[in-house]
Write a protein that holds these residues in place. Structure first.
Motif, short mmCIF file in Angstrom:
data_model
loop_
_atom_site.label_atom_id
_atom_site.label_comp_id
_atom_site.label_asym_id
_atom_site.label_seq_id
_atom_site.Cartn_x
_atom_site.Cartn_y
_atom_site.Cartn_z
N ALA A 67 65.73 16.92 50.33
CA ALA A 67 65.01 16.69 51.72
C ALA A 67 66.38 16.09 52.62
O ALA A 67 66.33 15.93 53.37
N CYS A 68 66.92 15.58 51.55
CA CYS A 68 68.32 15.40 52.76
C CYS A 68 69.50 15.71 53.00
O CYS A 68 70.27 15.92 53.99
N ARG A 69 69.35 17.82 52.31
CA ARG A 69 70.06 18.66 53.26
C ARG A 69 69.86 18.23 54.35
O ARG A 69 71.43 19.55 54.88
N ALA A 70 68.91 18.23 55.61
CA ALA A 70 68.83 18.32 56.29
C ALA A 70 69.86 17.31 57.64
O ALA A 70 70.26 17.54 58.03
N LYS A 74 77.09 19.01 53.58
CA LYS A 74 76.37 19.54 52.77
C LYS A 74 77.44 20.31 51.39
O LYS A 74 76.93 19.91 50.27
N GLN A 75 78.96 19.71 52.22
CA GLN A 75 80.02 19.48 50.45
C GLN A 75 79.39 18.30 49.59
O GLN A 75 79.39 18.68 48.59
N VAL A 76 78.59 17.15 49.95
CA VAL A 76 78.06 16.45 49.93
C VAL A 76 76.64 16.95 48.74
O VAL A 76 76.42 16.13 47.24
N CYS A 77 75.48 17.46 48.82
CA CYS A 77 74.99 18.24 49.00
C CYS A 77 75.41 19.12 47.88
O CYS A 77 74.18 18.71 46.61
N ASP A 78 76.11 19.76 47.79
CA ASP A 78 76.66 20.97 47.03
C ASP A 78 77.16 20.11 45.58
O ASP A 78 77.14 20.32 44.01
#
Length: 169
Positions: A67-70, A74-78
């Motif tokens: 849900a956060c990826r949008a 990207k670096q934080v999500c990864d």
């Protein structure tokens, strides 16, 4: 987070645990298996532990991450994803104690109900009580709580079963 800074006086942290002696915890009634030889089977022997599966904890966390990826870099999500993998691996290898597994199960339940403060509180208690066990991956869970909390409500509604009329106490 938006509260004005406190005037300089005695720190108001009533939830701080009493100072702890350094070293291992004294053996006591808290550890049901005094012999280290049975460490591999202790979780399976305890009936209430069987209900706590890694998947029940990881699936909602991964959903929240998706849900956060949008909206989140990207670096934080990864990074969060890597830390969730570490959590899953530690859980699968039996490296997490029963209290850590129980609290993570509760944390995920609070997260799903969008009880951000409660989820944050559980995260803090894990950091205080089990820092050596959780330090590698709990940072990712903390970041996930913060990022999910800051999403517009519309993007998190699908993953939560909260009634529209329900408000936080």
């Amino acid at each position: 987070a938006g509260a004005p800074p406190d005037p300089p006086r005695a720190p108001s942290v009533p939830a701080a645990p009493p100072p702890r002696a350094l070293g291992p915890h004294p053996p006591g009634p808290a550890s049901p298996a005094p012999r280290a030889g049975s460490a591999g089977t202790s979780a399976a022997d305890c009936p209430e532990e069987r209900g706590l599966s890694a998947d029940a904890v990881l699936a909602p966390l991964k959903e929240a991450l998706d849900a956060c990826r949008a909206r989140v870099q990207k670096q934080v999500c990864d990074d969060i994803g890597r830390r969730l993998t570490l959590l899953g691996d530690a859980w699968a290898q039996g490296k997490l104690s029963a209290p850590v597994r129980k609290r993570m199960t509760l944390l995920v339940q609070e997260l799903q109900q969008q009880h951000w403060d409660a989820a944050d509180e559980i995260h803090r208690s894990l950091m205080v009580d089990h820092v050596n066990e959780v330090s590698q991956w709990l940072v990712g869970v903390k970041r996930l709580i913060a990022e999910t909390r800051s999403l517009p409500a519309a993007e998190t509604e699908g993953s939560s079963e909260a009634d529209p009329g329900q408000e936080d106490p």
